[in-house]
Design an enzyme around this catalytic site. Structure first.
Site, PDB file in Angstrom:
ATOM      1  CB  SER A 286      -0.939  -0.067   1.199  1.00 51.87           C
ATOM      2  OG  SER A 286      -2.021   0.798   1.072  1.00 51.87           O
ATOM      3  CG  ASP A 513      -6.100  -2.682  -3.848  1.00 54.15           C
ATOM      4  OD1 ASP A 513      -6.643  -1.832  -3.115  1.00 54.15           O
ATOM      5  OD2 ASP A 513      -5.013  -3.208  -3.571  1.00 54.15           O
ATOM      6  CG  HIS A 541      -5.416  -2.569   0.310  1.00 52.91           C
ATOM      7  ND1 HIS A 541      -4.908  -2.036  -0.849  1.00 52.91           N
ATOM      8  CD2 HIS A 541      -4.788  -1.919   1.321  1.00 52.91           C
ATOM      9  CE1 HIS A 541      -4.021  -1.110  -0.565  1.00 52.91           C
ATOM     10  NE2 HIS A 541      -3.920  -1.028   0.754  1.00 52.91           N
TER      11      HIS A 541
END
Length: 573
Positions: A286, A513, A541
């Protein structure tokens, strides 16, 4: 992600959950160039990534990130010459601290103390093939030798490859806590080859953490109306954002202006040297992908094996990034709605359209009258209901919990959605909040200029946000207002990252995502001169260590041998 106000970019929801590899708070990010593209790109229409990485969308005219000089400046020599004193800590791990300059341009004007932890390399048992959620690739046929800790292509058993830094995202996720939670779930071969290291970035976790509000004031901040319908509502939201910003400034002082991603990447280089590694090996999820890519851009010659999973696109301005992220959550919601409509316990209808319409109706009901909950008189507001749904988009294992929470909310009980919202913000049972959201906002507001200068800008942007995200666009537009009142001017701007001359860099993107739309991974892989795109066709995610033996095998092989998958490789569950 980046300057997204309250949207975090972490690996899935984490107060650092080993099972999901996620972190606690959204952050912002960057998306593709066109306003409507994020939703479409995230759904990965036919052929969207079949040929590999694309050129960076929206990058025209954006300044590239320039590398720093190869030689360490004399003024920084003492920082690079420190000796780490590792001490036993926290259940078998080792911890240490080291110093970095507050301002790399003026290293004599103050310092910060940063904290790191490591799990020393564990000898691999003969024939070990991996274990745990980030490691079972080696036992699955289609993973091939990649996941095998001592298998073909992994090098001699017991070969040491140095340190592997981990970052779960955020900004604001504690890499130390993540390491302590997730280290033993990594592939056995990876654990045998590397010391796994978690460094809390400056301002985060145990590294001179920034703080902004007390628990009760954070409760008020999370409950404030994010869909204001009149001037009174707008004034209340502005007041909450200003209180948050002023609290950060009062408590953090001068450090608030030195929590940027560029500075955090330079801190990683100091730690790399102190660990005795010539090159940095790194797994970032991320927001951690932005941190890792920034390191590569600043120090391309020191890039070892970098894995960037759930990638952000640094080429996007904050408005585009926020809007495209809203599209990502809409794409994730559509996947949830399709799944829900097939299930007997779906509380919102039997078709995707019904599920969407009833969610809108539920939000409207809560907007009119907050719902009672089982939490000491706290009531569920519309903003918390929306945040609760957003939280569940991070990982499909949260979908059953969301169905139950929505069913309860329709019956007048907001407890389930409030708990999901609290999980998003990291609220503890005692009413306290971790450093996650404070650091999240502080980093985002430094990394990019504020997306909006005031409420009028938000009101003009709302139609575009709602176009790409009918269910979340309005809330996410207003979420992004916080940086308008930030007491420190942004030091960063949108840019591309080429990292010319760097070793191969593996970029992993998930097609649906929510927090880091798939198009961002395509863009980042296209910007990086040595970028190699690996696609996971799935929900949730990030991808590594979640559902796909194919992804885990490819990543583990890369970490153990340096062999990157072919450009455009696609994986599913």
């Amino acid at each position: 992600m980046r300057a997204f106000g309250r949207v975090r970019v972490t690996a899935a929801a984490a107060r650092v959950s080993a099972a999901v590899l996620v972190i606690g708070l959204l952050a912002g990010g960057c998306g593709p160039g066109q306003a409507g593209a994020p939703g479409a790109a995230s759904s990965d229409s036919a052929g969207a990534a079949g040929s590999g990485a694309a050129a960076a969308p929206g990058a025209a005219g954006v300044t590239p990130l320039e590398p720093l000089p190869v030689a360490v400046p004399g003024a920084l020599a003492s920082y690079y010459a420190q000796r780490l004193a590792w001490q036993p800590c926290d259940g078998g791990f080792e911890c240490t601290t080291f110093r970095v300059p507050l301002d790399y341009d003026r290293p004599g004007e103050g310092e910060l103390t940063l904290s790191a932890a490591r799990a020393p390399a564990e000898p691999a048992a003969a024939g070990a093939t991996g274990a745990g959620p980030v490691a079972d690739a080696g036992s699955v046929a289609d993973a091939g030798p990649a996941g095998a800790g001592a298998g073909a292509g992994a090098g001699p058993p017991g070969q040491r490859l140095g340190s592997l830094l981990l970052n779960p995202g955020g900004p604001g996720g504690s890499a130390v806590e993540y390491l302590e939670s997730a280290a033993r779930t990594y592939d056995r071969g990876v654990r045998a080859a590397y010391d796994l290291v978690g460094l809390d970035p400056r301002g985060v976790g145990r590294s001179s953490p920034v703080s902004c509000l007390s628990g009760d004031r954070m409760d008020a901040f999370t409950a404030v109306d994010l869909t204001p319908g009149d001037q009174q509502g707008i004034d209340a939201l502005v007041a909450a954002d200003k209180e948050f910003a002023e609290g950060c400034h009062r408590r953090a002082g001068a450090a608030l202006g030195h929590l940027s991603t560029v500075e955090a990447a330079r801190d990683m280089d100091v730690l790399r040297a102190l660990l005795g590694d010539e090159r940095l090996n790194f797994v970032g999820k991320s927001y951690g992908t932005f941190l890792g890519a920034t390191y590569a851009g600043l120090f391309p010659g020191r890039v070892g094996r970098l894995v960037l999973d759930g990638a952000m696109d640094p080429a996007l301005d904050s408005v585009t990034g926020n809007r495209t992220q809203a599209g990502g959550f809409e794409t994730a919601w559509a996947a949830f709605a399709k799944d829900c409509a097939k299930r007997e316990d779906c509380p919102l209808g039997r078709t995707e359209q019904q599920v969407g319409e009833q969610l809108t109706a539920l939000f409207a009901t809560v907007q009119t009258a907050a719902l009672p909950t089982g939490d000491k008189g706290r009531r569920l507001t519309e903003s918390q209901a929306t945040t609760g749904v957003i939280e569940a988009m991070y990982a499909d294992f949260l979908w059953p919990k969301l169905r139950t929470a929505l069913s309860d909310a329709k019956a007048g009980d907001g407890t389930g959605l409030l708990r999901l919202s609290d999980a998003y913000y990291g609220r503890e049972a005692d009413g306290s909040y971790p450093n996650l959201m404070f650091a999240n906002t502080a980093v985002n507001c430094l990394d990019l200029p504020a997306p909006f200068r005031g409420p009028e800008d938000v009101q003009r942007a709302v139609p575009d946000f709602e176009r790409v995200s009918p269910h979340f666009g309005r809330d996410m537009a207003w979420m992004a207002l916080t940086c308008a009142y930030w007491p420190v001017r942004a030091t960063g701007a949108a840019h591309t990252i080429r990292a010319a001359g760097a070793a191969p860099i593996l970029v992993v993107g998930t097609t649906r995502d929510p927090a880091t739309p798939y198009a961002w991974a395509r863009s980042l892989a296209g910007q990086l001169e040595s970028g190699r795109l690996l696609t996971f066709d799935g929900d949730g995610h990030t991808a590594y260590g979640r559902h796909s033996a194919c992804v885990d095998g490819a990543v583990n092989r890369f970490l153990l041998t340096g062999e990157a998958p072919e450009q455009g490789k696609r994986c599913d569950r």
